[in-house]
Scaffold this active site. Structure first.
Site, PDB file in Angstrom:
ATOM      1  N   LYS A 135      -8.784  41.824  -7.452  1.00  0.00           N
ATOM      2  CA  LYS A 135      -8.930  43.313  -7.318  1.00  0.00           C
ATOM      3  C   LYS A 135      -9.439  43.955  -8.439  1.00  0.00           C
ATOM      4  O   LYS A 135     -10.204  44.535  -8.667  1.00  0.00           O
ATOM      5  CB  LYS A 135      -7.780  43.887  -6.796  1.00  0.00           C
TER       6      LYS A 135
ATOM      7  N   LYS B  40       1.163  45.777 -23.236  1.00  0.00           N
ATOM      8  CA  LYS B  40       1.483  44.449 -23.636  1.00  0.00           C
ATOM      9  C   LYS B  40       0.328  44.012 -24.463  1.00  0.00           C
ATOM     10  O   LYS B  40      -0.738  44.488 -24.387  1.00  0.00           O
ATOM     11  CB  LYS B  40       1.313  43.652 -22.439  1.00  0.00           C
TER      12      LYS B  40
ATOM     13  N   LYS C  87      -5.166  39.617 -25.838  1.00  0.00           N
ATOM     14  CA  LYS C  87      -6.338  39.605 -26.532  1.00  0.00           C
ATOM     15  C   LYS C  87      -7.398  40.417 -25.866  1.00  0.00           C
ATOM     16  O   LYS C  87      -8.369  40.922 -26.453  1.00  0.00           O
ATOM     17  CB  LYS C  87      -6.751  38.094 -26.141  1.00  0.00           C
TER      18      LYS C  87
END
Ligand code: TRP
Length: 343
Positions: free
Chosen positions: A123, A204, A207
């Site tokens: 999704k 959070k 990268k």
């Protein structure tokens, strides 16, 4: 009593960041003294998604070699010790593919279709035609763990569903073939500090969001990253009162400067602390804490053959266990053995 086994893996995303260090790696380092540990870099798992899904995708596997090298350097620099644990590349123990095939025969399709990480992945990245491999991701992960008979798997909360499935698969196999070949694996969910991104306390560090501080960064670059941290938007002048609770810099002081925390809080709140000084203090603490890791990294960068040796000897130890496990598996299933028709 032989030591219990711990297994865990990371996807080859390249050089690691503070979130990976505090959320996983430091924990692995502390486990290697108490457990028989197997840590692997899961290159085959990166073939399950196209690029841009938070990892190297199947069309960019040219990047894998460098990424694997970088991760291995970070692991060892942060303290994983090849004398205490086995580190290796998943695909260099090809036995995992055989176990994956066998486990896929006992994996109910419904378990995979209901798997929350699969649904979320499809999704959120709008993957148009998800592959059979992506659906089977947790079965491959289970093979990673069960091949080495992992008792415990240190992972983040986001991986809990996969580890529960591993346990269910182990039980299902043992039941079906009437032998306790596999342990009933448990996740080791450890309390770790929440590491925010440099852009917001509510995000959070990752990268793919670009809000990270890499372990491989130099001291000057680290200072630059910290200077760009998001602070209290209503604290404009140095002596304006601040709100440390919503401030990224304060969130990092909590992790890296816990002994001065109370003073920092009250100084900020009462307008006695400027953001620039606050950031420079944090940078000094962070750089000090990362210095030993970075020094080790510099040494290892000059000696790539050390990394190659460590990964090779790790794979060789892992393969010995893998062969034994597969022999037990084939035997329990009564699969034909070589020479079955010889008289
Ligand atoms: N799925 C894990 C992740 O994305 C990586 C992984 C693959 C793993 N195989 C594993 C973790 C086995 C623990 C054990 O982080």
């Amino acid at each position: 009593m032989p030591k219990k086994r711990v297994t865990s893996g990371m996807r080859p995303t390249g050089s690691l960041h503070l979130g990976n260090l505090l959320g996983a790696l430091e924990n692995w380092v502390s486990l290697q003294d108490r457990y028989d540990c197997y840590f692997f870099i899961v290159d085959w798992h990166s073939l399950t998604t196209p690029g841009g899904c938070g990892a190297v995708g199947y069309e960019n596997i040219g990047e894998l070699k460098d990424n694997i090298h970088e991760i291995a350097i970070d692991w060892i620099s942060a303290g994983l010790d090849p004398e205490k644990c086995s580190m290796f590349i998943q695909s260099l123990v090809p036995e995992v593919a055989e176990l994956y095939l066998i486990l896929s025969m006992v994996t109910p399709l419904g378990w995979l279709e209901r798997n929350p990480t699969y649904r979320e992945m499809v999704k959120s990245y709008a993957i148009e035609s998800p592959s059979y491999g992506l659906l089977g991701y947790p079965t491959l992960q289970s093979a990673d763990i069960l091949l080495y008979k992992g008792d415990f798997v240190p992972v983040g909360k986001d991986q809990e569903a996969h580890i529960n499935m591993t346990k269910d698969l182990a039980a299902r196999f043992n039941n079906l073939y009437n032998r306790d070949v596999f342990p009933l694996t448990e996740a080791l969910l450890t309390e770790v500090p929440k590491v925010p991104g440099i852009d917001s306390v509510n995000k959070k560090m990752s990268k793919s969001s670009g809000n990270h501080i890499s372990l491989s960064l130099g001291e000057e670059e680290t200072i630059k990253r910290i200077k760009s941290m998001f602070t209290d938007p209503v604290k404009i002048r140095k002596d304006d009162p601040g709100h440390p609770d919503g401030c990224v810099v304060y969130a990092f002081h909590k992790i890296y400067n816990s002994e001065s925390l109370e003073g920092i809080y009250s100084e900020c709140e009462s307008g006695k602390r400027g953001c620039v000084d606050c950031k420079m203090q944090l940078a000094a603490k962070l750089n000090e804490s990362l210095r030993p890791i970075r020094e080790k990294r510099k040494e290892l960068e000059k000696r790539p053959e050390i990394i190659a040796d460590i990964l090779e000897s790790g794979a060789s130890r892992a393969r010995d266990i893998a062969r034994d496990t597969l022999e037990e598996v084939r035997d329990a299933m009564k699969l034909p053995t070589r020479g079955i028709f010889n008289v």
